[in-house]
Design a protein around this motif. Structure first.
Motif, PDB file in Angstrom:
ATOM      1  N   ILE A 120       0.835  -1.214   0.000  1.00 36.08           N
ATOM      2  CA  ILE A 120       0.000   0.000   0.000  1.00 36.08           C
ATOM      3  C   ILE A 120       0.864   1.257   0.000  1.00 36.08           C
ATOM      4  O   ILE A 120       0.596   2.207  -0.735  1.00 36.08           O
ATOM      5  N   LEU A 121       1.914   1.256   0.808  1.00 35.67           N
ATOM      6  CA  LEU A 121       2.713   2.469   1.007  1.00 35.67           C
ATOM      7  C   LEU A 121       3.710   2.763  -0.107  1.00 35.67           C
ATOM      8  O   LEU A 121       4.192   3.891  -0.202  1.00 35.67           O
ATOM      9  N   PHE A 122       4.016   1.780  -0.927  1.00 30.90           N
ATOM     10  CA  PHE A 122       5.029   2.003  -1.954  1.00 30.90           C
ATOM     11  C   PHE A 122       4.527   1.789  -3.380  1.00 30.90           C
ATOM     12  O   PHE A 122       5.317   1.698  -4.310  1.00 30.90           O
ATOM     13  N   ARG A 123       3.217   1.726  -3.557  1.00 30.28           N
ATOM     14  CA  ARG A 123       2.651   1.689  -4.910  1.00 30.28           C
ATOM     15  C   ARG A 123       2.925   3.026  -5.585  1.00 30.28           C
ATOM     16  O   ARG A 123       3.196   4.027  -4.908  1.00 30.28           O
ATOM     17  N   PRO A 124       2.820   3.091  -6.911  1.00 33.03           N
ATOM     18  CA  PRO A 124       3.067   4.360  -7.607  1.00 33.03           C
ATOM     19  C   PRO A 124       2.166   5.514  -7.142  1.00 33.03           C
ATOM     20  O   PRO A 124       2.648   6.639  -6.994  1.00 33.03           O
ATOM     21  N   THR A 125       0.895   5.226  -6.864  1.00 33.66           N
ATOM     22  CA  THR A 125       0.013   6.317  -6.404  1.00 33.66           C
ATOM     23  C   THR A 125       0.431   6.821  -5.025  1.00 33.66           C
ATOM     24  O   THR A 125       0.365   8.013  -4.754  1.00 33.66           O
ATOM     25  N   ALA A 126       0.875   5.899  -4.167  1.00 37.03           N
ATOM     26  CA  ALA A 126       1.339   6.303  -2.835  1.00 37.03           C
ATOM     27  C   ALA A 126       2.656   7.062  -2.940  1.00 37.03           C
ATOM     28  O   ALA A 126       2.868   8.065  -2.242  1.00 37.03           O
TER      29      ALA A 126
END
Length: 135
Positions: A120-126
């Motif tokens: 969750i924390l390192f996806r492109p959107t994040a």
């Protein structure tokens, strides 16, 4: 009228991109866990009916510290602080290490939670959300 003319900090005007709902949910969960850890740790330390042992005092202190770190991470992830997402991952990693001394089930659950939170924390959107505001 630009943001600078109105004296509004750029971090409070995240109109160039919205906060991902997954970050919002994880942040709120961390705030709740943090408050729970703080209250639980302080409650057991301050309102114990009997004298508590040094081991129980240490456990209460660890719960308070863990709660404070989770609360801090949750609040500052809402404010798009990049260091707060790293604190969140470190918090989970520490719980994985502590789970080694407990059941295999606890270890597996904490490891899966670490993987899920990291995703969750390192996806492109994040990554875009946590990146510095354009100047």
């Amino acid at each position: 009228q630009s943001c600078k003319e109105r004296q509004i900090p750029d971090r409070f005007l995240i109109d160039y991109m919205k906060r991902p709902i997954s970050i919002l949910i994880l942040s709120i969960l961390f705030i709740v866990v943090g408050v729970g850890g703080l209250v639980g740790g302080l409650w057991s330390a301050l309102f114990s009916i009997h004298n508590i042992s040094s081991h129980q005092k240490m456990d209460s202190g660890i719960r308070v510290l863990s709660g404070a770190l989770a609360l801090t991470s949750g609040v500052f992830m809402l404010r798009a602080a990049n260091w707060a997402r790293w604190l969140c991952v470190a918090w989970f990693a520490l719980h994985v290490l502590l789970s080694i001394f407990h059941t295999k089930f606890a270890l597996i659950v904490h490891a899966l939670l670490l993987l899920f939170a990291s995703y969750i924390l390192f996806r492109p959107t994040a990554a875009k959300y946590f990146s510095p505001a354009p100047k």
